[in-house]
Write an enzyme that holds these catalytic residues in place. Structure first.
Site, PDB file in Angstrom:
ATOM      1  N   LYS A  93      43.229  40.431  31.992  1.00  0.00           N
ATOM      2  CA  LYS A  93      42.052  41.317  31.788  1.00  0.00           C
ATOM      3  C   LYS A  93      42.500  42.768  31.589  1.00  0.00           C
ATOM      4  O   LYS A  93      42.104  43.683  32.298  1.00  0.00           O
ATOM      5  CB  LYS A  93      41.032  41.188  32.913  1.00  0.00           C
ATOM      6  CG  LYS A  93      40.454  39.763  33.002  1.00  0.00           C
ATOM      7  CD  LYS A  93      39.290  39.656  33.957  1.00  0.00           C
ATOM      8  CE  LYS A  93      38.703  38.261  34.019  1.00  0.00           C
ATOM      9  NZ  LYS A  93      39.519  37.265  34.731  1.00  0.00           N
TER      10      LYS A  93
HETATM   11  O1  S5P Z   1      33.729  35.781  33.713  1.00  0.00           O
HETATM   12  C1  S5P Z   1      34.729  35.248  34.129  1.00  0.00           C
HETATM   13  C2  S5P Z   1      35.958  35.352  33.435  1.00  0.00           C
HETATM   14  C3  S5P Z   1      37.060  34.674  33.928  1.00  0.00           C
HETATM   15  S1  S5P Z   1      38.484  34.677  32.966  1.00  0.00           S
HETATM   16  N1  S5P Z   1      34.691  34.481  35.246  1.00  0.00           N
HETATM   17  C4  S5P Z   1      35.794  33.834  35.757  1.00  0.00           C
HETATM   18  O2  S5P Z   1      35.652  33.143  36.775  1.00  0.00           O
HETATM   19  N2  S5P Z   1      37.006  33.950  35.116  1.00  0.00           N
HETATM   20  C5  S5P Z   1      38.235  33.298  35.662  1.00  0.00           C
HETATM   21  O3  S5P Z   1      38.043  31.890  35.640  1.00  0.00           O
HETATM   22  C6  S5P Z   1      38.592  33.682  37.099  1.00  0.00           C
HETATM   23  O4  S5P Z   1      39.518  34.757  37.094  1.00  0.00           O
HETATM   24  C7  S5P Z   1      39.177  32.389  37.665  1.00  0.00           C
HETATM   25  O5  S5P Z   1      40.573  32.347  37.461  1.00  0.00           O
HETATM   26  C8  S5P Z   1      38.543  31.276  36.840  1.00  0.00           C
HETATM   27  C9  S5P Z   1      37.396  30.538  37.505  1.00  0.00           C
HETATM   28  O6  S5P Z   1      37.828  29.819  38.609  1.00  0.00           O
HETATM   29  P1  S5P Z   1      36.852  28.836  39.419  1.00  0.00           P
HETATM   30  O7  S5P Z   1      37.652  28.451  40.629  1.00  0.00           O
HETATM   31  O8  S5P Z   1      35.614  29.593  39.780  1.00  0.00           O
HETATM   32  O9  S5P Z   1      36.566  27.667  38.520  1.00  0.00           O
END
Ligand code: S5P
Length: 266
Positions: A93
């Site tokens: 990011k």
């Molecule tokens: O808007 C966003 C963008 C990203 S890249 N929301 C997110 O959650 N992410 C990333 O996606 C976040 O940094 C994490 O690594 C992943 C989601 O993880 P989860 O465990 O919630 O599925």
């Protein structure tokens, strides 16, 4: 089926080498899953890839959250990911001015040398994409930038007017691989797809087979609905790495994404 046939206009309208590399990998693996490998030790990361690698099309990292990071251990981990036929996506990011973003591609982590994809916010203006691309050029590598057009977290400040500007600037830039969209809200995602057209990919976090709220403001939507709304890759973290049996869950996400992709083709 050949990748070009499966991806249709997404293939013909996008000639960025990294975008085609992803589309081909997805077809070989029969999966639109990118694992968010949010684990904090090298041993856990290596174990995770061994377990779930066959079910993924790409691997997303946050290199700066690893406690016992060393260049040697990371290099071995990246080789393991490549051997498992995975693109490597560092979710850094970036958000600074172009020249600094270029330098941030090097430094201790030397992201330019191992990442195929990185994320960036466009808040500082479009030169950030040139800076990141220059970072890869500095080491003779290709890469693609995913711009954050939407976010999955509640209360985020990426409002529709901001999203529209990110899409307008990003969709014509050859260094842009695609956009991050909000996987938790299919209706928002459909609007994003309409604005983006077929020339760029959309990848979506905020996806889980268990729809609802996650930790600290994260929100989750259903993988099938995200793909039908226009997502080309579902980014799944805790849905896989926190599961009792990560391999079984990764397979379930791969199947859900691939069958939705085939449904979308019809
Ligand atoms: O808007 C966003 C963008 C990203 S890249 N929301 C997110 O959650 N992410 C990333 O996606 C976040 O940094 C994490 O690594 C992943 C989601 O993880 P989860 O465990 O919630 O599925």
């Amino acid at each position: 089926m050949q990748a070009g046939e499966a991806w249709g206009r997404r293939w013909t309208e996008n000639s960025l080498p990294m975008a085609r590399a992803f589309m081909e990998a997805a077809c070989r693996k029969k999966s639109l899953v990118c694992l968010a490998a949010d684990r904090s030790t090298m041993a856990e990361l290596n174990h995770l890839i061994d377990e779930v690698g066959p079910h993924l099309a790409a691997l997303k990292t946050h290199v700066d959250l690893v406690d016992d990071w060393t260049p040697e251990a990371w290099s071995a981990f990246c080789s393991k990911a490549t051997a498992a036929d995975l693109l490597i996506f560092e979710d850094r990011k970036f958000a600074d001015i172009g020249g600094i973003s270029r330098k941030q591609m090097s430094g201790v982590y030397d992201i330019r040398s191992w990442a195929d994809l990185v994320t960036a916010h466009l808040i500082s203006g479009p030169d950030i994409v040139d800076g990141l691309q220059a970072g890869w050029e500095d080491v003779g590598r290709n890469g693609g930038v995913l711009l954050l057009a939407q976010m999955s977290s509640r209360g985020n400040l990426l409002n529709p007017a901001y999203t529209a500007q990110v899409v307008a600037l990003g969709k014509t830039h050859p260094g842009v691989f695609g956009f991050i969209g909000n996987g938790s809200r299919p209706e928002e995602l459909k609007l994003l797809r309409q604005a983006v057209g077929d020339g760029k990919l959309i990848w979506t976090p905020g996806v889980n087979l268990e729809v609802g709220d996650g930790e600290m403001g994260q929100r989750y939507g259903d993988p099938r609905e995200a793909v039908l709304a226009g997502s080309d890759c579902i980014i799944v973290g805790s849905g896989i790495h926190k599961a009792e049996n990560p391999a079984l869950q990764a397979e379930a996400y791969a199947k859900a994404s691939w069958s939705a992709f085939n449904e979308r083709l019809k």
